[in-house]
Scaffold this active site. Structure first.
Site, PDB file in Angstrom:
ATOM      1  N   THR A  84      -9.732   9.222  -0.754  1.00 13.15           N
ATOM      2  CA  THR A  84     -10.860  10.101  -0.421  1.00 13.15           C
ATOM      3  C   THR A  84     -11.783  10.198  -1.628  1.00 13.15           C
ATOM      4  OG1 THR A  84      -9.598  11.332   1.205  1.00 13.15           O
ATOM      5  CG2 THR A  84     -11.470  12.485   0.215  1.00 13.15           C
TER       6      THR A  84
ATOM      7  N   CYS B 208      -5.824  12.562   9.630  1.00 10.56           N
ATOM      8  CA  CYS B 208      -6.843  13.210   8.801  1.00 10.56           C
ATOM      9  C   CYS B 208      -7.798  14.039   9.647  1.00 10.56           C
ATOM     10  CB  CYS B 208      -7.632  12.179   8.026  1.00 10.56           C
ATOM     11  SG  CYS B 208      -6.566  11.127   7.055  1.00 10.56           S
TER      12      CYS B 208
ATOM     13  N   HIS C 270      -0.252   6.427  -1.430  1.00 12.79           N
ATOM     14  CA  HIS C 270       0.758   6.906  -0.474  1.00 12.79           C
ATOM     15  C   HIS C 270       0.824   6.112   0.821  1.00 12.79           C
ATOM     16  CE1 HIS C 270      -1.667   9.485   2.399  1.00 12.79           C
ATOM     17  NE2 HIS C 270      -2.535   9.414   1.420  1.00 12.79           N
TER      18      HIS C 270
END
Ligand code: PMP
Length: 364
Positions: free
Chosen positions: A69, A312, A194
């Site tokens: 992000t 998300c 991740h």
């Protein structure tokens, strides 16, 4: 527990955990310190950067970030700001992750002309992106692999085509779902730890030597002043270990996909939403007549974890299915199964059995 939500996040691998612990115990210095401990920490960072560059097959810089992000924000705002005197047109897609689409919205509020292309409107999507570039275009930003459907945009074709048309236009690639799986071509490329069995809280932005970014934050001048702040050495060591442990041979994903699609074809009321030539580790399908959430929780009761779309989006309706031409009814009953190398064919068989039971129970 059967975990099929690897596009949302992956289980950290033992190699990453071990690397972080070793680094935190023995090599915990600040890379900016002039003494031996600082030099060792700096070497850890340099080694992690080299490993990531080698996996990308690139020369250039790696900037460590808190995740993709942040990497996407740094690239999109940083490039637009650096090039705004040359032009104000940006080309992107309507299926981007919010960490690209939300910055794009801000840039359009600031006066940029943001052209957002929908895959459903173009047979050859790579061609459509290239065709949308003109001499005023300063940035093309797109994802290599869509996180909801596994749709692939060929970065080599787009990168080459854009540069031939307008060599001074920068190309940013959100490489999160493609890293370690596909070649990634871009002036800047976002990566997230991740998603490849490292920890949450570490990502990277690859940047080639020629691309200029205006920094978004200011401080002690670390990472060339582009992303100041003490570098996350332990997490970088873990990222390196996760990259090294990620296999080159990914036939496991095609076998798991093949097995799952085989099961789905024999079940009633299932429509596959992922394209046939999408990435092997993501399969999105709808169980017509059964809302995603109902099925998701039914599977969860059996210890099987899948997603109802993008993790998300946190319950908000995603604009992505519509841009792929997936109807509202189908989107409302869509499930996303995403594999990791730790999944097995037996687990896929258990999922299929549970789906069959769920369809009988819920599909109307
Ligand atoms: N881009 C894509 C395509 C993603 O799937 C994600 C994570 N869902 C991100 C960006 C954001 O990555 P992070 O969680 O590291 O901020």
């Amino acid at each position: 527990m059967i975990y099929f939500d690897n596009a949302a996040t992956t289980k950290p691998c033992p190699e990453a955990a071990e690397a972080a612990v070793i680094c935190a115990s023995d090599r915990f210095g600040n890379p900016s310190s002039l003494h031996h401990m600082g030099v060792e920490a700096e070497k850890t960072l340099a080694s992690a950067k080299r490993t990531i560059l080698d996996r990308l097959g690139k020369e250039g810089e790696i900037l460590f970030t808190s995740g993709a992000t942040e990497s996407n924000n740094m690239a999109v705002f940083g490039i637009a700001e650096a090039l705004k005197r040359r032009g104000n047109r940006i080309v992107t897609t309507a299926v981007e992750h919010p960490s690209v689409s939300a910055p794009m919205k801000k840039l359009s509020e600031r006066g940029f002309e943001v052209v957002s292309l929908k895959p459903k409107e173009h047979g050859d999507f790579e061609r459509a992106i290239i065709d949308a570039v003109d001499e005023k275009t300063v940035l093309v930003s797109f994802m290599a692999v869509n996180n909801e459907t596994g749709f692939i945009i060929d970065t080599k074709t787009v990168y080459g085509g854009v540069k031939r048309k307008n060599p001074s236009c920068a190309v940013h690639v959100d490489g999160v779902q493609g890293f370690c799986k596909l070649p990634l071509y871009g002036d800047t490329v976002s990566l997230s730890g991740h998603k490849i069995h490292c920890f949450k809280g570490i990502g990277a932005l690859y940047k080639n030597k020629d691309t200029r970014l205006i920094p978004l934050s200011f401080g002690g001048g670390q990472q060339g002043g582009l992303r100041p702040g003490t570098e996350p050495v332990e997490l970088a060591a873990a990222f390196e270990a996760a990259v090294k442990a990620y296999p080159e041979n990914l036939t496991i994903f095609s076998s798991l996909r093949h097995r799952l699609t085989g099961h789905l074809e024999r079940l009633n009321r299932i429509i596959i939403n992922s394209p046939e030539n999408g990435i092997d580790n993501i399969l999105n399908f709808s169980v017509l007549g059964a809302r995603s959430e109902i099925m998701l929780h039914f599977l969860e009761e059996k210890g099987i974890y899948v997603s109802s779309g993008s993790a998300c989006s946190k319950g908000k309706i995603s604009p992505v299915p519509e841009a792929f031409g997936i109807s509202h009814e189908r989107a409302d009953s869509a499930l996303r199964v995403s594999f990791s190398r730790y999944n097995t064919e037996k687990e896929v068989d258990i999922l299929a059995e549970a789906l069959e039971e769920g369809i009988k129970r819920f599909a109307r």
